[in-house]
Design an enzyme around this catalytic site. Structure first.
Site, mmCIF file in Angstrom:
data_model
loop_
_atom_site.group_PDB
_atom_site.id
_atom_site.type_symbol
_atom_site.label_atom_id
_atom_site.label_comp_id
_atom_site.label_asym_id
_atom_site.label_seq_id
_atom_site.Cartn_x
_atom_site.Cartn_y
_atom_site.Cartn_z
ATOM 1 N N HIS A 97 4.587 -7.435 10.493
ATOM 2 C CA HIS A 97 5.402 -8.114 9.481
ATOM 3 C C HIS A 97 6.515 -8.943 10.114
ATOM 4 C CE1 HIS A 97 3.298 -5.428 6.713
ATOM 5 N NE2 HIS A 97 3.635 -6.269 5.766
ATOM 6 N N LYS A 108 2.274 3.999 1.633
ATOM 7 C CA LYS A 108 2.823 5.179 0.964
ATOM 8 C C LYS A 108 4.279 4.942 0.596
ATOM 9 C CE LYS A 108 4.621 7.917 4.714
ATOM 10 N NZ LYS A 108 4.512 8.986 5.656
#
Lengths: 190, 271
Positions: A36, A100
């Site tokens: 990212h 998650k």
């Protein structure tokens, strides 16, 4: 259980609601912190994510007999990618993000706008996730990011999870955060 | 078997197999949830996962965590730091551990999981000749926290009512992010460093030992919040609460919470 297959169809993705159980088959690409940051820094990403899936995952993968073997492939915490994800969704055309813990309101808004869902895989359930990986189709950034952070291309079958953020602006995490805070307030007042 | 081989075996067992008390608590949690709910699906997956990992001898969670070895001081000469590091390097090459050790300054990976301070090795003053390994993942470690009382932000004063506020606040702020259902290891008092150390040590205590009234109260209250497995809602937010206390100086009053995920990997072996 709703079955989803790559390439993921926008209409089917938009039909799903928070709380639905899904089973994913096809190719998913792992990408976490360094992936990212690389994207945010304007770095090139070779993979085409359009109608595809991004998995917040740092797998345990070893080389056995000239082939990559997945030993464990559960999700990692997604909140760390909050600063980058809305822009990634907008520019990549990704339809499914697996991770998650859920993501923030800006990401939820981007999911609504561009048609992307967030699927909660069971945190820590590495063996179940690894069993769903049928083949490692390739890897990018192995040398640059290391094995746990590389962009692995995984062929999965019947990878299970729960839609925790949908394209209608609903997040199970936000619902639970609100109701649990109200409950705690009542407890502390009593 | 040589010491190194036995430590490799301990790493493999710890990484691939949950202690029975933890798995038992997860099974009881599944029975409390309604079939078909996210909570029930998540707990079912967790238990499937534990069976699969144990059978295959592979890591039950891919974050094989910070490794802390507690070694009886009586074994100092046999279970040396060298033996432990050799075993950890071998366990890594065999895929029992992820390459999980990063130089904090350069970002370089220590591919054998060995560096200055890694793994953590503590020689402890216990008579039994045992080696205990705890593997704690980063997602849960990030949820550990320390309060300094009084804490005006949460209205916690310097008494047990204040401690309760801290613990409920910790559960509330953690939500499902630490891979709930988790376990709280708590230290009331001490200084900042021993607070974290003692809180973490509480995670070594089996879940099925008798709880104090306060531990039971916090567990029940936490589970009434409805956060549930992975924060998707449900009846089980915590599997256990373990509290210890240490003396403090008059000026300080710390409450330290070590959060452990459901993948509470700890195992002992006798040498």
């Amino acid at each position: 259980m709703t079955k989803l297959e790559y390439p993921f169809d926008e209409r089917r993705i938009r039909a799903l609601k928070a709380g639905d159980a899904v089973s994913i088959t096809g190719i998913v690409h792992t990408g976490r912190d360094r992936f990212h940051k690389h994207f945010a820094d304007g770095g090139k990403i070779a993979v085409d994510f359009r109608d595809g899936a991004l998995y917040h995952c740092g797998p345990v993968i070893v080389r056995e007999g000239g082939e990559w073997r997945v030993k464990a492939a559960g999700p990692t915490t997604s909140v760390r990618e909050n600063p980058y994800e809305p822009a990634f969704i907008a520019s990549s055309g990704v339809r499914v993000i697996i991770g998650k813990g859920g993501m923030d309101d800006a990401t939820l808004a981007a999911m609504k706008k561009y048609g992307c869902i967030y699927v909660q895989a069971v945190g820590g359930a590495a063996a179940v996730s690894a069993a769903a990986v049928k083949r490692v189709a390739g890897v990018d950034f192995l040398d640059e990011f290391g094995a746990a952070e590389a962009c692995w291309h995984l062929e999965v079958a019947d990878f299970r999870g729960i839609v925790a953020m949908d394209t209608h602006g609903r997040s199970l995490f936000a619902d639970v955060a609100r109701s649990s805070a109200e409950c705690a307030e009542r407890l502390l007042k009593a | 078997m040589k010491i190194v081989d036995r430590i490799v075996e301990l790493v493999k067992e710890t990484s691939s197999s949950l202690p029975e008390d933890v798995e038992g608590a997860l099974r009881r949690a599944l029975r409390r949830e309604t079939k078909g709910t996210p909570a029930s699906v998540v707990l079912g997956t967790i238990l499937d996962n534990c069976r699969l990992a144990r059978k295959a001898g592979t890591p039950l969670c891919q974050d094989t965590g910070t490794l802390t070895f507690f070694v009886s001081g009586s074994l100092r000469r046999r279970v040396t730091p060298d033996a432990i590091r050799t075993a950890v390097a071998r366990a890594t090459s065999l895929g029992y551990l992820r390459r999980n050790c990063i130089d904090s300054v350069t970002g370089r990976s220590y591919d054998d999981n060995c560096a200055v301070g890694a793994p953590v090795i503590r020689y402890v003053d216990i008579p039994e000749p045992t080696v205990t390994l705890v593997m704690k993942g980063g997602g849960s470690e990030n949820m550990s926290r320390q309060y300094s009382l009084p804490d005006s932000a949460i209205g916690a004063g310097r008494d047990m009512a204040g401690v309760r506020k801290c613990l409920l606040d910790a559960v509330l702020r953690t939500q499902g992010y630490g891979c709930a259902p988790g376990i709280l290891g708590v230290c009331i008092g001490g200084d900042r460093a021993t607070g974290y150390e003692v809180a973490k040590e509480q995670l070594l205590r089996p879940l099925d030992e008798k709880s104090s009234a306060m531990e039971k109260k916090i567990l029940d209250e936490a589970n009434s919040l409805g956060i549930g497995p992975m924060g998707l809602g449900g009846r089980t937010t915590l599997l256990g609460v373990k509290i210890a206390s240490r003396p403090r100086v008059p000026a300080s009053f710390f409450v330290t919470v070590a959060y452990m995920c459901w993948a509470c990997r700890r195992r002992s072996m006798r040498i």
